[in-house]
Scaffold this active site. Structure first.
Site, short mmCIF file in Angstrom:
data_model
loop_
_atom_site.label_atom_id
_atom_site.label_comp_id
_atom_site.label_asym_id
_atom_site.label_seq_id
_atom_site.Cartn_x
_atom_site.Cartn_y
_atom_site.Cartn_z
N ASP A 1 -31.44 -65.15 -19.81
CA ASP A 1 -30.40 -64.46 -20.56
C ASP A 1 -30.44 -62.99 -20.13
OD1 ASP A 1 -28.57 -63.65 -22.45
OD2 ASP A 1 -29.80 -64.10 -24.18
N GLU B 1 -37.92 -72.64 -16.22
CA GLU B 1 -37.35 -72.00 -17.40
C GLU B 1 -36.10 -72.73 -17.85
OE1 GLU B 1 -37.58 -69.95 -19.74
OE2 GLU B 1 -38.47 -68.03 -19.20
N ASP B 2 -35.87 -72.69 -19.14
CA ASP B 2 -34.63 -73.26 -19.67
C ASP B 2 -33.44 -72.38 -19.33
OD1 ASP B 2 -35.54 -71.20 -21.31
OD2 ASP B 2 -35.32 -72.30 -23.17
N ASP C 1 -32.91 -74.14 -28.43
CA ASP C 1 -32.79 -74.27 -29.88
C ASP C 1 -31.96 -73.18 -30.51
OD1 ASP C 1 -34.80 -72.18 -29.42
OD2 ASP C 1 -35.08 -72.25 -31.59
N PHE D 1 -24.06 -68.28 -26.78
CA PHE D 1 -25.31 -68.92 -27.21
C PHE D 1 -25.15 -70.43 -27.13
CE2 PHE D 1 -28.71 -70.26 -30.01
CZ PHE D 1 -29.72 -69.43 -29.59
N VAL D 2 -26.08 -71.08 -26.41
CA VAL D 2 -26.00 -72.52 -26.21
C VAL D 2 -27.24 -73.21 -26.77
CG1 VAL D 2 -24.51 -72.39 -24.18
CG2 VAL D 2 -26.99 -72.30 -23.89
N ARG E 1 -33.06 -78.91 -29.98
CA ARG E 1 -33.73 -79.02 -28.67
C ARG E 1 -33.62 -80.43 -28.11
NH1 ARG E 1 -36.93 -74.41 -27.91
NH2 ARG E 1 -37.91 -73.54 -29.77
N LYS F 1 -40.93 -73.24 -25.73
CA LYS F 1 -40.78 -74.67 -25.76
C LYS F 1 -39.53 -75.12 -25.02
CE LYS F 1 -41.69 -73.90 -30.28
NZ LYS F 1 -41.63 -74.03 -31.73
N GLY F 2 -38.67 -74.17 -24.71
CA GLY F 2 -37.36 -74.49 -24.16
C GLY F 2 -37.38 -75.27 -22.86
N LYS G 1 -27.32 -66.69 -17.42
CA LYS G 1 -26.13 -65.97 -17.91
C LYS G 1 -26.03 -64.67 -17.12
CE LYS G 1 -26.73 -67.50 -22.74
NZ LYS G 1 -27.09 -67.02 -24.09
P1 IMP Z 1 -34.27 -63.35 -22.08
O1 IMP Z 1 -35.57 -62.60 -22.17
O2 IMP Z 1 -33.17 -62.58 -22.75
O3 IMP Z 1 -33.90 -63.77 -20.69
O4 IMP Z 1 -34.43 -64.62 -23.00
C1 IMP Z 1 -35.06 -65.76 -22.58
C2 IMP Z 1 -35.31 -66.73 -23.70
O5 IMP Z 1 -34.42 -66.53 -24.81
C3 IMP Z 1 -35.03 -68.14 -23.24
O6 IMP Z 1 -36.16 -68.70 -22.61
C4 IMP Z 1 -34.64 -68.83 -24.54
O7 IMP Z 1 -35.81 -69.27 -25.20
C5 IMP Z 1 -33.97 -67.76 -25.33
N1 IMP Z 1 -32.50 -67.84 -25.18
C6 IMP Z 1 -31.71 -67.02 -24.45
N2 IMP Z 1 -30.42 -67.40 -24.51
C7 IMP Z 1 -30.39 -68.51 -25.28
C8 IMP Z 1 -29.33 -69.40 -25.70
O8 IMP Z 1 -28.14 -69.27 -25.38
N3 IMP Z 1 -29.71 -70.44 -26.50
C9 IMP Z 1 -31.00 -70.64 -26.89
N4 IMP Z 1 -32.02 -69.85 -26.50
C10 IMP Z 1 -31.72 -68.79 -25.71
MG MG Z 2 -37.48 -70.13 -23.18
#
Ligand code: IMP
Ligand code: MG
Length: 179
Positions: free
Chosen positions: A102, A98-99, A158, A151-152, A164, A42-43, A130
């Site tokens: 990470d 994408e939001d 969220d 973490f943001v 959100r 949902k991000g 990041k």
């Molecule tokens: P990744 O697979 O580690 O890149 O994670 C991606 C997903 O994790 C993002 O689409 C977010 O939904 C969630 N996420 C990663 N970092 C954060 C953060 O700092 N705040 C909130 N959600 C996050």
């Molecule tokens: Mg996401």
């Protein structure tokens, strides 16, 4: 501003200005083509809505929902499709919206999955990234802001499904995680 917010990292105005710049770059790159924007729920809802309206290029929109997180704050790399696209993507120019990137594990899986469906092209636009947290090399063509690995929340992001709706990206007070 909710009392749980420690500080604003990226303001509403900074986000709007950057989204306009990203849209201008995308319009240049996709001149004469149509884009299928694929939002990852949902991000991505906020960036999807703002980016789509800022673009002049004709777009259609579709959404996927995947799960890689519980309510914890780090990625497992295990991806499950909760909601798939409504239509097929053969010969379409896909732009993932994408939001945040990470670890990059979610997106890495999504890119492999999408490329196997026969699209004309696949690119990625992420509001936040990041770089210090990334565990895989990813071709992310459009990035709003590189941030530290904290973490943001806000603007789609969220913590346990909250925050959100904030119009900015910010940091939560540490005591929020303790409760
Ligand atoms: P990744 O697979 O580690 O890149 O994670 C991606 C997903 O994790 C993002 O689409 C977010 O939904 C969630 N996420 C990663 N970092 C954060 C953060 O700092 N705040 C909130 N959600 C996050
Ligand atoms: Mg996401």
């Amino acid at each position: 501003m909710p009392p749980e917010i420690e500080k604003v990292l990226i303001s509403e105005k900074e986000i709007a200005d950057r989204v306009a710049e990203l849209a201008a770059a995308i319009d240049r790159d996709y001149a004469g083509r149509e884009i299928l924007l694929v939002g990852v729920l949902k991000g991505a809802v906020m960036i999807m809505a703002d980016l789509a309206r800022a673009l002049s290029t004709p777009v259609s929109m579709d959404f996927m929902a995947v799960s890689s997180y519980g309510s914890a704050t780090s990625s497992s790399g295990v991806v499950r499709i909760l909601k798939d696209l409504d239509r097929d993507v053969v010969d379409k120019h896909i732009l993932f919206v994408e939001d945040i990137i990470d670890s990059g594990l979610t997106l890495s899986w999504l890119l492999r999955n999408m490329n196997s469906r026969g699209p004309a092209s696949v690119e990625v636009c992420a509001l936040l990234r990041k770089p210090d947290a990334m565990k895989v090399e990813l071709p992310v063509k459009y990035v709003g802001f590189d941030i530290a690995s904290e973490f943001v929340v806000g603007y789609g992001l969220d913590y346990a499904e909250r925050y959100r709706d904030l119009p900015f990206v910010g940091l939560l007070k540490p005591e929020v995680y303790a409760t």
